[in-house]
Design a protein around this motif. Structure first.
Motif, mmCIF file in Angstrom:
data_model
loop_
_atom_site.group_PDB
_atom_site.id
_atom_site.type_symbol
_atom_site.label_atom_id
_atom_site.label_comp_id
_atom_site.label_asym_id
_atom_site.label_seq_id
_atom_site.Cartn_x
_atom_site.Cartn_y
_atom_site.Cartn_z
ATOM 1 N N LYS A 86 0.850 -1.190 0.000
ATOM 2 C CA LYS A 86 0.000 0.000 0.000
ATOM 3 C C LYS A 86 0.888 1.242 0.000
ATOM 4 N N ARG A 87 0.437 2.251 -0.711
ATOM 5 C CA ARG A 87 1.087 3.556 -0.663
ATOM 6 C C ARG A 87 0.019 4.611 -0.399
ATOM 7 N N GLU A 88 0.321 5.543 0.510
ATOM 8 C CA GLU A 88 -0.688 6.500 0.967
ATOM 9 C C GLU A 88 -0.180 7.934 0.839
ATOM 10 N N VAL A 89 -1.077 8.823 0.395
ATOM 11 C CA VAL A 89 -0.795 10.257 0.347
ATOM 12 C C VAL A 89 -1.945 10.984 1.038
ATOM 13 N N ASN A 90 -1.610 11.882 1.959
ATOM 14 C CA ASN A 90 -2.615 12.648 2.695
ATOM 15 C C ASN A 90 -2.533 14.124 2.317
ATOM 16 N N THR A 91 -3.677 14.712 2.016
ATOM 17 C CA THR A 91 -3.705 16.133 1.653
ATOM 18 C C THR A 91 -3.893 16.954 2.931
ATOM 19 N N THR A 92 -2.789 17.287 3.548
ATOM 20 C CA THR A 92 -2.808 17.997 4.830
ATOM 21 C C THR A 92 -2.103 19.347 4.776
ATOM 22 N N LEU A 93 -1.540 19.707 3.617
ATOM 23 C CA LEU A 93 -0.746 20.928 3.513
ATOM 24 C C LEU A 93 -1.612 22.131 3.156
ATOM 25 N N ASP A 94 -1.110 23.330 3.481
ATOM 26 C CA ASP A 94 -1.743 24.550 2.997
ATOM 27 C C ASP A 94 -1.562 24.644 1.484
ATOM 28 N N LYS A 95 -2.262 25.590 0.857
ATOM 29 C CA LYS A 95 -2.300 25.618 -0.611
ATOM 30 C C LYS A 95 -0.937 25.828 -1.258
ATOM 31 N N ASP A 96 -0.001 26.444 -0.543
ATOM 32 C CA ASP A 96 1.332 26.665 -1.099
ATOM 33 C C ASP A 96 2.339 25.633 -0.606
ATOM 34 N N LEU A 146 -3.635 -0.115 -11.857
ATOM 35 C CA LEU A 146 -3.576 -0.217 -10.398
ATOM 36 C C LEU A 146 -4.658 0.693 -9.829
ATOM 37 N N LYS A 147 -5.396 0.184 -8.861
ATOM 38 C CA LYS A 147 -6.501 0.963 -8.304
ATOM 39 C C LYS A 147 -6.110 1.603 -6.973
ATOM 40 N N TYR A 148 -6.784 2.706 -6.686
ATOM 41 C CA TYR A 148 -6.594 3.371 -5.400
ATOM 42 C C TYR A 148 -7.943 3.859 -4.890
ATOM 43 N N THR A 149 -7.997 4.147 -3.620
ATOM 44 C CA THR A 149 -9.214 4.679 -3.006
ATOM 45 C C THR A 149 -8.957 6.102 -2.530
ATOM 46 N N VAL A 150 -10.045 6.851 -2.378
ATOM 47 C CA VAL A 150 -9.965 8.209 -1.833
ATOM 48 C C VAL A 150 -10.932 8.291 -0.653
ATOM 49 N N THR A 151 -10.425 8.746 0.476
ATOM 50 C CA THR A 151 -11.235 8.876 1.686
ATOM 51 C C THR A 151 -11.260 10.335 2.127
ATOM 52 N N LEU A 152 -12.456 10.834 2.384
ATOM 53 C CA LEU A 152 -12.604 12.177 2.956
ATOM 54 C C LEU A 152 -12.427 12.046 4.462
ATOM 55 N N THR A 153 -11.294 12.514 4.967
ATOM 56 C CA THR A 153 -10.985 12.293 6.383
ATOM 57 C C THR A 153 -11.550 13.384 7.282
ATOM 58 N N ASP A 154 -11.354 14.656 6.899
ATOM 59 C CA ASP A 154 -11.789 15.768 7.748
ATOM 60 C C ASP A 154 -12.264 16.930 6.884
ATOM 61 N N ASN A 172 -17.379 32.007 4.390
ATOM 62 C CA ASN A 172 -16.406 32.404 3.370
ATOM 63 C C ASN A 172 -15.289 31.398 3.142
ATOM 64 N N THR A 173 -14.972 30.543 4.122
ATOM 65 C CA THR A 173 -13.820 29.656 3.985
ATOM 66 C C THR A 173 -14.178 28.221 4.359
ATOM 67 N N ALA A 174 -13.431 27.292 3.768
ATOM 68 C CA ALA A 174 -13.619 25.872 4.076
ATOM 69 C C ALA A 174 -12.410 25.104 3.569
ATOM 70 N N GLU A 175 -12.249 23.878 4.075
ATOM 71 C CA GLU A 175 -11.190 23.013 3.570
ATOM 72 C C GLU A 175 -11.564 21.557 3.793
ATOM 73 N N ALA A 176 -10.978 20.696 2.965
ATOM 74 C CA ALA A 176 -11.204 19.253 3.074
ATOM 75 C C ALA A 176 -9.867 18.532 2.996
ATOM 76 N N LYS A 177 -9.700 17.540 3.868
ATOM 77 C CA LYS A 177 -8.511 16.692 3.841
ATOM 78 C C LYS A 177 -8.895 15.328 3.272
ATOM 79 N N LEU A 178 -8.046 14.827 2.381
ATOM 80 C CA LEU A 178 -8.307 13.564 1.705
ATOM 81 C C LEU A 178 -7.145 12.598 1.909
ATOM 82 N N LYS A 179 -7.469 11.318 1.890
ATOM 83 C CA LYS A 179 -6.436 10.279 1.925
ATOM 84 C C LYS A 179 -6.543 9.451 0.648
ATOM 85 N N PHE A 180 -5.453 9.415 -0.131
ATOM 86 C CA PHE A 180 -5.361 8.589 -1.331
ATOM 87 C C PHE A 180 -4.529 7.357 -0.987
ATOM 88 N N GLU A 181 -5.066 6.165 -1.262
ATOM 89 C CA GLU A 181 -4.346 4.934 -0.918
ATOM 90 C C GLU A 181 -4.293 4.003 -2.127
#
Length: 206
Positions: A70-80, A131-139, A170-179
């Motif tokens: 398994k390989r995992e990437v988490n979208t936890t960074l600010d936009k820059d 190769l398949k991967y999943t996407v999870t909306l974590t937060d 006015n603001t929002a954000e979503a964190k995702l996990k790609f596996e």
């Protein structure tokens, strides 16, 4: 009648005539007179509709993980933030971020799905090996409302929605996990650069 008297009479006549003329509206004024009823004045204010949002440009699962890994990437960074590939540890990428939400509808909705009409999240090499991967909306964070969800993203209907930001927030954000799941058959991986795309879409929901 003398010329002087005639001139005075003409001047008086003109004065009466001018005073009797009605006053008409000019420019930005409206006319009103006795017996004409109420006059209406328009009151106006404009808010221009606009929204701004960012998504990660790259999800990098790294390389050479081996079979049945398994390989995992988490979208936890600010936009820059700077992406890091998944290696022995999880990779990182920027979050989905709404920085402006001035809309006339009820919600700014952001969805995520496989690109090109595919029904699976996957990457392929030049030979078509998939190769398949999943996407999870974590937060999600919408305004000051923070929620932990850990919900798998589907490819139909509301399963695709990752953010629904109400008008007035006015603001929002979503964190995702790609596996990613590597090859599950054979004793070695099949070489190649595996690529694919996901599609983020923003729309105003009424």
């Amino acid at each position: 009648m003398t010329k002087k008297a005639a001139a005075l009479l003409l001047a008086a006549s003109l004065a009466v005539s001018v005073c009797a003329m009605p006053v008409f509206a000019t420019g930005t004024s409206l006319p009103g007179s006795k017996g004409s009823g109420p006059s209406m004045t328009e009151v106006k204010y404009v808010v221009t509709e606009a929204y701004e949002w960012t998504v990660p440009a790259l999800i990098d699962f790294g390389k050479d993980a081996g079979v049945n890994e398994k390989r995992e990437v988490n979208t936890t960074l600010d936009k820059d933030g700077t992406n890091t590939p998944s290696t022995g540890t999880d990779g990182t990428a920027p979050k989905v971020i709404v920085t402006k939400n001035v809309i006339s509808g009820k919600f700014l909705k952001i969805t995520l799905e496989p690109a090109g009409g595919s029904t699976d999240f996957s990457v392929k090499n030049d030979e078509g090996v998939e190769l398949k991967y999943t996407v999870t909306l974590t937060d999600t964070t919408i305004g000051s409302d923070v929620k932990t969800l850990n919900r798998k993203i589907g490819t139909t209907g509301t399963e695709k929605t990752i953010l629904a930001v109400p008008a007035g927030t006015n603001t929002a954000e979503a964190k995702l996990k790609f596996e990613l799941s590597t090859a599950t058959t054979g004793t070695s991986e099949k070489a190649g650069t595996y690529t694919g795309n996901v599609q983020f879409t923003a729309s105003i929901a009424t």
